[in-house]
Structure formats: C-alpha cells, structure tokens
Design a protein around this motif. Structure first.
Motif, PDB file in Angstrom:
ATOM      1  N   SER A  81       0.813  -1.231   0.000  1.00  0.00           N
ATOM      2  CA  SER A  81       0.000   0.000   0.000  1.00  0.00           C
ATOM      3  C   SER A  81       0.839   1.270   0.000  1.00  0.00           C
ATOM      4  O   SER A  81       0.610   2.176   0.809  1.00  0.00           O
ATOM      5  CB  SER A  81      -0.931  -0.002   1.221  1.00  0.00           C
ATOM      6  N   PRO A  82       1.817   1.386  -0.900  1.00  0.00           N
ATOM      7  CA  PRO A  82       2.756   2.514  -0.813  1.00  0.00           C
ATOM      8  C   PRO A  82       2.108   3.883  -0.944  1.00  0.00           C
ATOM      9  O   PRO A  82       2.488   4.821  -0.227  1.00  0.00           O
ATOM     10  CB  PRO A  82       3.737   2.244  -1.960  1.00  0.00           C
ATOM     11  N   HIS A  83       1.132   4.028  -1.842  1.00  0.00           N
ATOM     12  CA  HIS A  83       0.545   5.370  -2.002  1.00  0.00           C
ATOM     13  C   HIS A  83      -0.237   5.777  -0.759  1.00  0.00           C
ATOM     14  O   HIS A  83      -0.259   6.956  -0.390  1.00  0.00           O
ATOM     15  CB  HIS A  83      -0.331   5.434  -3.259  1.00  0.00           C
ATOM     16  N   VAL A  84      -0.864   4.805  -0.083  1.00  0.00           N
ATOM     17  CA  VAL A  84      -1.631   5.116   1.129  1.00  0.00           C
ATOM     18  C   VAL A  84      -0.707   5.622   2.235  1.00  0.00           C
ATOM     19  O   VAL A  84      -0.958   6.660   2.851  1.00  0.00           O
ATOM     20  CB  VAL A  84      -2.417   3.878   1.599  1.00  0.00           C
ATOM     21  N   TRP A  85       0.377   4.897   2.465  1.00  0.00           N
ATOM     22  CA  TRP A  85       1.324   5.329   3.503  1.00  0.00           C
ATOM     23  C   TRP A  85       1.902   6.705   3.181  1.00  0.00           C
ATOM     24  O   TRP A  85       2.076   7.537   4.087  1.00  0.00           O
ATOM     25  CB  TRP A  85       2.455   4.309   3.627  1.00  0.00           C
ATOM     26  N   GLN A  86       2.195   6.949   1.915  1.00  0.00           N
ATOM     27  CA  GLN A  86       2.769   8.233   1.540  1.00  0.00           C
ATOM     28  C   GLN A  86       1.790   9.385   1.748  1.00  0.00           C
ATOM     29  O   GLN A  86       2.165  10.457   2.234  1.00  0.00           O
ATOM     30  CB  GLN A  86       3.223   8.195   0.076  1.00  0.00           C
ATOM     31  N   LEU A  87       0.540   9.176   1.384  1.00  0.00           N
ATOM     32  CA  LEU A  87      -0.461  10.235   1.542  1.00  0.00           C
ATOM     33  C   LEU A  87      -0.757  10.498   3.017  1.00  0.00           C
ATOM     34  O   LEU A  87      -0.964  11.650   3.415  1.00  0.00           O
ATOM     35  CB  LEU A  87      -1.741   9.869   0.791  1.00  0.00           C
ATOM     36  N   ILE A  88      -0.772   9.466   3.820  1.00  0.00           N
ATOM     37  CA  ILE A  88      -0.955   9.655   5.261  1.00  0.00           C
ATOM     38  C   ILE A  88       0.162  10.531   5.820  1.00  0.00           C
ATOM     39  O   ILE A  88      -0.062  11.380   6.697  1.00  0.00           O
ATOM     40  CB  ILE A  88      -0.988   8.298   5.991  1.00  0.00           C
TER      41      ILE A  88
END
Length: 214
Positions: A81-88
C-alpha cells in the motif's frame, strides 16, 4: 500480443479500469484477466495489478516479460500500500513505477515511471481514480513500447525503504486528536474495504467521509 492481467481480488476497485482497458484493446490483442497464478495462460506480457500472490520463476518463464505496477519512487517505498502510507505522511505527489517482477519483492529493473499530483482535498475514491488512470497509462506504455524499452536497474546508491502491510488497526482514529490533524488518514480509508473507525463506550464506530457537492 498475448497479454495477461493478474488481479487477485475480483472486488478490488481497479477492476472497472481493467475491464475498460480490455474493451479498448481486445480487438488488437489477445487479453486475459485472471485471479490466480494457477490460471496463467502464458504469453508475451504479464501485468501484476494489485496481485497478492508471489509470482515465481516458473510462472514468469511463461512470459517474455512480467511487469509490476507499484506506487512509489523505487527503491524507496517497497512493500504494501505505498501510495496510502505516503499520503498519510503528507505526500502531495505519487510516483508510479512499472518494473520487472523478481523473486525479491519490488526489486526488479524499472521500465518507466510517471508522477501524478493528489489534491489535498481528494478522498479515497478520487485518489483511486488518479492512481488507476496512471496505471492504465503505464500499461499502454509497456504494450506500445514493448520492443523498444531499455530497463534500468534501481539506484543502488539509494537505501531502500519498506512499507508494512496495513492492518485494520492502522485505520483507527484517535479521539484525543483533531479531525484536521488526522484528515490524511481518514481520507485514504476505503469505507467498504478498510474503513476508518474509532472506539468509544465499548463499541467501534465506522467513519463515512463524503464531500458535499455544491
């Protein structure tokens, strides 16, 4: 060309875009959409899109190229889930990488990268739309440039970083903190698959966040 798209979850929201991509290209190419590696027919290109299985050498050998779509600027951001962690964490742009599948996850040579912006007000479904459109564009790139691409090794001078697999507790909201300070977490949570929630009075409460359209 004989193309296979492997997406493990038939309920994953990317499936709508995959179906549309197939419709646009099925008169030109022989395309299969499968859910498990045991059903891989072999061919020219295998695209792994939201695939939860490890695809080994035997499966990859059945294709001229096996490619992964991964939403980070590799070698940073390998894992889940790389984009999720980055946006968080407050990211405003996401880099999507198209790379070769290897035994070690997210370590393959890179075919192409594309960056897209994510508005600070965008919610999970709007973020998905941006991500999936970028993924379809990279699939188009791979098909159109299949015989011209020169893959590039990941930069060995950059220390790789890894994201863990998200768990339900990662979507828990802290009642002692403001909504504003946790907005990035709330907005990336898919209310059907991975809802944001809080605990109070011995119960869990799911949070549904929607924009009020003017």
């Amino acid at each position: 060309m004989k193309i296979t798209l492997l997406c493990s979850d038939p309920n994953h929201p990317v499936n709508t875009h995959l179906s549309q991509w197939i419709e646009r290209n099925e008169t030109t190419h022989d395309i299969s959409l499968v859910r498990s590696k045991k059903d891989l027919p072999g061919g020219d290109i295998l695209f792994l899109v939201s695939c939860s299985e490890l695809i080994g050498p035997m499966e990859r050998k059945a294709y001229r190229s096996s490619l992964v779509l991964h939403a980070s600027k590799l070698p940073r951001g390998r894992g889940w889930s790389p984009h999720v962690w980055q946006l968080i964490a407050g990211a405003k742009t996401i880099t999507l990488s198209l790379l070769e599948a290897e035994d070690a996850v997210d370590t393959g040579r890179i075919w192409h990268q594309a960056t897209f912006s994510v508005p600070k007000h965008a919610l999970w479904d709007e973020i998905n739309e941006l991500l999936f459109e970028a993924e379809m564009s990279l699939i188009d790139f791979a098909v159109k440039n299949f015989d011209k691409v020169i893959p590039v090794n990941q930069n060995k001078n950059i220390e790789p970083s890894y994201f863990p697999k998200r768990k339900p507790v990662d979507s828990k909201i802290d009642l002692e903190k403001s909504i504003a300070s946790q907005f990035n977490l709330i907005r990336v949570c898919d209310p059907k698959r991975f809802p944001a929630y809080f605990e109070l009075h011995g119960h869990k409460y799911k949070i549904l966040l929607e924009k009020i359209r003017k």
